[in-house]
Scaffold this motif. Structure first.
Motif, PDB file in Angstrom:
ATOM      1  N   ILE A   1       0.841  -1.202   0.000  1.00 60.26           N
ATOM      2  CA  ILE A   1       0.000   0.000   0.000  1.00 60.26           C
ATOM      3  C   ILE A   1       0.875   1.251   0.000  1.00 60.26           C
ATOM      4  O   ILE A   1       0.660   2.182  -0.778  1.00 60.26           O
ATOM      5  CB  ILE A   1      -0.973  -0.008   1.195  1.00 60.26           C
ATOM      6  CG1 ILE A   1      -2.054  -1.063   0.980  1.00 60.26           C
ATOM      7  CG2 ILE A   1      -1.574   1.373   1.431  1.00 60.26           C
ATOM      8  CD1 ILE A   1      -2.938  -1.317   2.195  1.00 60.26           C
ATOM      9  N   TYR A   2       1.882   1.286   0.868  1.00 61.15           N
ATOM     10  CA  TYR A   2       2.771   2.431   0.936  1.00 61.15           C
ATOM     11  C   TYR A   2       3.464   2.658  -0.401  1.00 61.15           C
ATOM     12  O   TYR A   2       3.574   3.784  -0.874  1.00 61.15           O
ATOM     13  CB  TYR A   2       3.812   2.239   2.046  1.00 61.15           C
ATOM     14  CG  TYR A   2       3.332   2.539   3.444  1.00 61.15           C
ATOM     15  CD1 TYR A   2       2.004   2.363   3.822  1.00 61.15           C
ATOM     16  CD2 TYR A   2       4.214   2.986   4.413  1.00 61.15           C
ATOM     17  CE1 TYR A   2       1.574   2.637   5.106  1.00 61.15           C
ATOM     18  CE2 TYR A   2       3.804   3.262   5.702  1.00 61.15           C
ATOM     19  CZ  TYR A   2       2.485   3.086   6.048  1.00 61.15           C
ATOM     20  OH  TYR A   2       2.071   3.361   7.317  1.00 61.15           O
TER      21      TYR A   2
ATOM     22  N   MET B   1      -4.276   2.207  10.582  1.00 62.10           N
ATOM     23  CA  MET B   1      -5.106   1.087  10.168  1.00 62.10           C
ATOM     24  C   MET B   1      -4.600  -0.181  10.851  1.00 62.10           C
ATOM     25  O   MET B   1      -3.425  -0.266  11.201  1.00 62.10           O
ATOM     26  CB  MET B   1      -5.033   0.892   8.646  1.00 62.10           C
ATOM     27  CG  MET B   1      -5.616   2.020   7.823  1.00 62.10           C
ATOM     28  SD  MET B   1      -7.409   2.103   7.976  1.00 62.10           S
ATOM     29  CE  MET B   1      -7.570   3.614   8.900  1.00 62.10           C
ATOM     30  N   PRO B   2      -5.457  -1.154  11.060  1.00 61.04           N
ATOM     31  CA  PRO B   2      -5.003  -2.408  11.679  1.00 61.04           C
ATOM     32  C   PRO B   2      -3.830  -3.002  10.890  1.00 61.04           C
ATOM     33  O   PRO B   2      -3.892  -3.148   9.678  1.00 61.04           O
ATOM     34  CB  PRO B   2      -6.234  -3.314  11.585  1.00 61.04           C
ATOM     35  CG  PRO B   2      -7.392  -2.363  11.537  1.00 61.04           C
ATOM     36  CD  PRO B   2      -6.894  -1.173  10.765  1.00 61.04           C
ATOM     37  N   GLY B   3      -2.751  -3.283  11.592  1.00 61.58           N
ATOM     38  CA  GLY B   3      -1.544  -3.828  10.972  1.00 61.58           C
ATOM     39  C   GLY B   3      -0.547  -2.765  10.558  1.00 61.58           C
ATOM     40  O   GLY B   3       0.637  -3.053  10.369  1.00 61.58           O
TER      41      GLY B   3
ATOM     42  N   ILE C   1      -1.107   6.066   6.304  1.00 61.22           N
ATOM     43  CA  ILE C   1      -2.046   6.029   5.184  1.00 61.22           C
ATOM     44  C   ILE C   1      -2.897   7.295   5.166  1.00 61.22           C
ATOM     45  O   ILE C   1      -3.154   7.861   4.106  1.00 61.22           O
ATOM     46  CB  ILE C   1      -2.919   4.759   5.253  1.00 61.22           C
ATOM     47  CG1 ILE C   1      -2.051   3.530   4.933  1.00 61.22           C
ATOM     48  CG2 ILE C   1      -4.102   4.846   4.284  1.00 61.22           C
ATOM     49  CD1 ILE C   1      -2.727   2.199   5.182  1.00 61.22           C
ATOM     50  N   GLN C   2      -3.313   7.762   6.342  1.00 57.85           N
ATOM     51  CA  GLN C   2      -4.123   8.989   6.387  1.00 57.85           C
ATOM     52  C   GLN C   2      -3.405  10.172   5.759  1.00 57.85           C
ATOM     53  O   GLN C   2      -4.019  11.004   5.107  1.00 57.85           O
ATOM     54  CB  GLN C   2      -4.486   9.333   7.825  1.00 57.85           C
ATOM     55  CG  GLN C   2      -5.536   8.450   8.417  1.00 57.85           C
ATOM     56  CD  GLN C   2      -5.945   9.023   9.748  1.00 57.85           C
ATOM     57  OE1 GLN C   2      -6.745   9.944   9.798  1.00 57.85           O
ATOM     58  NE2 GLN C   2      -5.392   8.491  10.814  1.00 57.85           N
TER      59      GLN C   2
ATOM     60  N   SER D   1      -8.440   2.894  -5.080  1.00 59.24           N
ATOM     61  CA  SER D   1      -8.084   1.480  -5.133  1.00 59.24           C
ATOM     62  C   SER D   1      -7.566   0.979  -3.782  1.00 59.24           C
ATOM     63  O   SER D   1      -7.941  -0.100  -3.317  1.00 59.24           O
ATOM     64  CB  SER D   1      -7.034   1.270  -6.226  1.00 59.24           C
ATOM     65  OG  SER D   1      -6.597  -0.043  -6.255  1.00 59.24           O
ATOM     66  N   VAL D   2      -6.721   1.760  -3.145  1.00 63.00           N
ATOM     67  CA  VAL D   2      -6.160   1.369  -1.850  1.00 63.00           C
ATOM     68  C   VAL D   2      -7.253   1.310  -0.783  1.00 63.00           C
ATOM     69  O   VAL D   2      -7.330   0.353  -0.012  1.00 63.00           O
ATOM     70  CB  VAL D   2      -5.015   2.322  -1.444  1.00 63.00           C
ATOM     71  CG1 VAL D   2      -4.702   2.230   0.036  1.00 63.00           C
ATOM     72  CG2 VAL D   2      -3.775   2.043  -2.276  1.00 63.00           C
ATOM     73  N   TRP D   3      -8.116   2.337  -0.733  1.00 66.02           N
ATOM     74  CA  TRP D   3      -9.182   2.312   0.272  1.00 66.02           C
ATOM     75  C   TRP D   3     -10.160   1.170   0.003  1.00 66.02           C
ATOM     76  O   TRP D   3     -10.663   0.544   0.926  1.00 66.02           O
ATOM     77  CB  TRP D   3      -9.906   3.655   0.349  1.00 66.02           C
ATOM     78  CG  TRP D   3      -9.203   4.602   1.272  1.00 66.02           C
ATOM     79  CD1 TRP D   3      -8.527   5.732   0.933  1.00 66.02           C
ATOM     80  CD2 TRP D   3      -9.084   4.482   2.694  1.00 66.02           C
ATOM     81  NE1 TRP D   3      -7.998   6.322   2.055  1.00 66.02           N
ATOM     82  CE2 TRP D   3      -8.334   5.579   3.148  1.00 66.02           C
ATOM     83  CE3 TRP D   3      -9.546   3.560   3.626  1.00 66.02           C
ATOM     84  CZ2 TRP D   3      -8.024   5.775   4.493  1.00 66.02           C
ATOM     85  CZ3 TRP D   3      -9.241   3.750   4.969  1.00 66.02           C
ATOM     86  CH2 TRP D   3      -8.481   4.852   5.385  1.00 66.02           C
ATOM     87  N   LYS D   4     -10.410   0.876  -1.247  1.00 75.25           N
ATOM     88  CA  LYS D   4     -11.278  -0.254  -1.582  1.00 75.25           C
ATOM     89  C   LYS D   4     -10.665  -1.553  -1.045  1.00 75.25           C
ATOM     90  O   LYS D   4     -11.366  -2.396  -0.494  1.00 75.25           O
ATOM     91  CB  LYS D   4     -11.494  -0.323  -3.087  1.00 75.25           C
ATOM     92  CG  LYS D   4     -12.610  -1.235  -3.492  1.00 75.25           C
ATOM     93  CD  LYS D   4     -13.342  -0.632  -4.679  1.00 75.25           C
ATOM     94  CE  LYS D   4     -14.444  -1.523  -5.148  1.00 75.25           C
ATOM     95  NZ  LYS D   4     -15.716  -1.268  -4.559  1.00 75.25           N
ATOM     96  N   MET D   5      -9.357  -1.683  -1.181  1.00 80.22           N
ATOM     97  CA  MET D   5      -8.661  -2.849  -0.644  1.00 80.22           C
ATOM     98  C   MET D   5      -8.747  -2.873   0.887  1.00 80.22           C
ATOM     99  O   MET D   5      -9.028  -3.909   1.488  1.00 80.22           O
ATOM    100  CB  MET D   5      -7.197  -2.828  -1.106  1.00 80.22           C
ATOM    101  CG  MET D   5      -6.398  -4.021  -0.659  1.00 80.22           C
ATOM    102  SD  MET D   5      -4.765  -4.120  -1.433  1.00 80.22           S
ATOM    103  CE  MET D   5      -3.933  -2.724  -0.748  1.00 80.22           C
ATOM    104  N   LEU D   6      -8.513  -1.712   1.519  1.00 83.36           N
ATOM    105  CA  LEU D   6      -8.580  -1.645   2.984  1.00 83.36           C
ATOM    106  C   LEU D   6      -9.981  -1.972   3.510  1.00 83.36           C
ATOM    107  O   LEU D   6     -10.126  -2.551   4.586  1.00 83.36           O
ATOM    108  CB  LEU D   6      -8.146  -0.256   3.467  1.00 83.36           C
ATOM    109  CG  LEU D   6      -6.664   0.052   3.346  1.00 83.36           C
ATOM    110  CD1 LEU D   6      -6.413   1.547   3.522  1.00 83.36           C
ATOM    111  CD2 LEU D   6      -5.855  -0.755   4.362  1.00 83.36           C
ATOM    112  N   LEU D   7     -11.001  -1.594   2.741  1.00 85.62           N
ATOM    113  CA  LEU D   7     -12.382  -1.844   3.170  1.00 85.62           C
ATOM    114  C   LEU D   7     -12.740  -3.330   3.172  1.00 85.62           C
ATOM    115  O   LEU D   7     -13.763  -3.718   3.741  1.00 85.62           O
ATOM    116  CB  LEU D   7     -13.367  -1.080   2.289  1.00 85.62           C
ATOM    117  CG  LEU D   7     -13.387   0.425   2.507  1.00 85.62           C
ATOM    118  CD1 LEU D   7     -14.242   1.109   1.450  1.00 85.62           C
ATOM    119  CD2 LEU D   7     -13.867   0.781   3.904  1.00 85.62           C
ATOM    120  N   ASN D   8     -11.900  -4.166   2.590  1.00 87.14           N
ATOM    121  CA  ASN D   8     -12.115  -5.613   2.674  1.00 87.14           C
ATOM    122  C   ASN D   8     -11.899  -6.135   4.087  1.00 87.14           C
ATOM    123  O   ASN D   8     -12.360  -7.221   4.426  1.00 87.14           O
ATOM    124  CB  ASN D   8     -11.196  -6.364   1.701  1.00 87.14           C
ATOM    125  CG  ASN D   8     -11.648  -6.198   0.270  1.00 87.14           C
ATOM    126  OD1 ASN D   8     -12.838  -6.213  -0.020  1.00 87.14           O
ATOM    127  ND2 ASN D   8     -10.694  -6.050  -0.630  1.00 87.14           N
TER     128      ASN D   8
END
Length: 188
Positions: free
Chosen positions: A15-16, A55-57, A106-107, A155-162
């Protein structure tokens, strides 16, 4: 199946890396405001320190950092969904604005956009118009953001929302905006 710490860290590194390749605008937006979102920390009353939740992790990215201090608070004592674990990680830059940009949260990487889930359960990105003790010119002036930044952030937030706990936090924050009838501009 349980995700290991190594797998979680690898996901955060990915993600980073993805977000490192994009920028909200084609210039250093800190020149517009004197890096206010970074330096505000130094100029405020110690009782109002600006810290960012992770975010978690994501805390795994800060284990050996000299530029960020990692703190924990009880998620149950704060304003987070019930399914967040007992410990919530927050981070603070030790010498703003000279933080290690390679590991900024991430924020920071996705600002001025935040995830929003509409009352129809549709995911969007919106300008972050939360109340801050400073004004971001990108938000205030609705400066057009680079398409690649918007798309990668989406795309990244969509992945995080999983992750169900991330989804629940975004849903809770979105519901609050809707209840307060906060006006927001959908970016994507």
């Amino acid at each position: 199946m349980m995700i290991t710490a190594d797998e979680m860290k690898k996901t955060m590194e990915e993600i980073y890396e993805r977000l490192d390749k994009v920028s909200p605008v084609d210039f250093d937006c800190g020149n517009l405001c004197g890096e206010i979102c970074c330096v505000y920390d130094k100029n405020q009353d110690a009782t109002e320190e600006l810290m960012l939740y992770l975010m978690p992790g994501e805390e795994l990215m800060y284990e050996d950092s000299d530029y960020f201090e990692l703190y924990t608070i009880g998620a149950n004592a704060s304003d987070y969904p019930d399914n967040w674990e007992d410990t919530l990680f927050i981070v603070k830059c030790t010498d703003p604005p000279r933080c290690d940009r390679k590991i900024r949260p991430i924020q920071c990487r996705t600002f001025p956009l935040i995830p929003h889930i509409s009352s129809e359960d549709k995911f969007h990105l919106v300008f972050d118009e939360s109340e801050y003790p400073y004004v971001c010119p990108l938000v205030e002036k609705k400066i057009k953001l680079n398409d690649d930044f918007v798309n990668e952030t989406y795309s990244v937030w969509k992945m995080l929302l999983n992750n169900p706990v991330v989804y629940d936090l975004v849903k809770m924050d979105s519901r609050r905006r809707n209840e307060k009838k906060v006006e927001y501009e959908i970016v994507k």
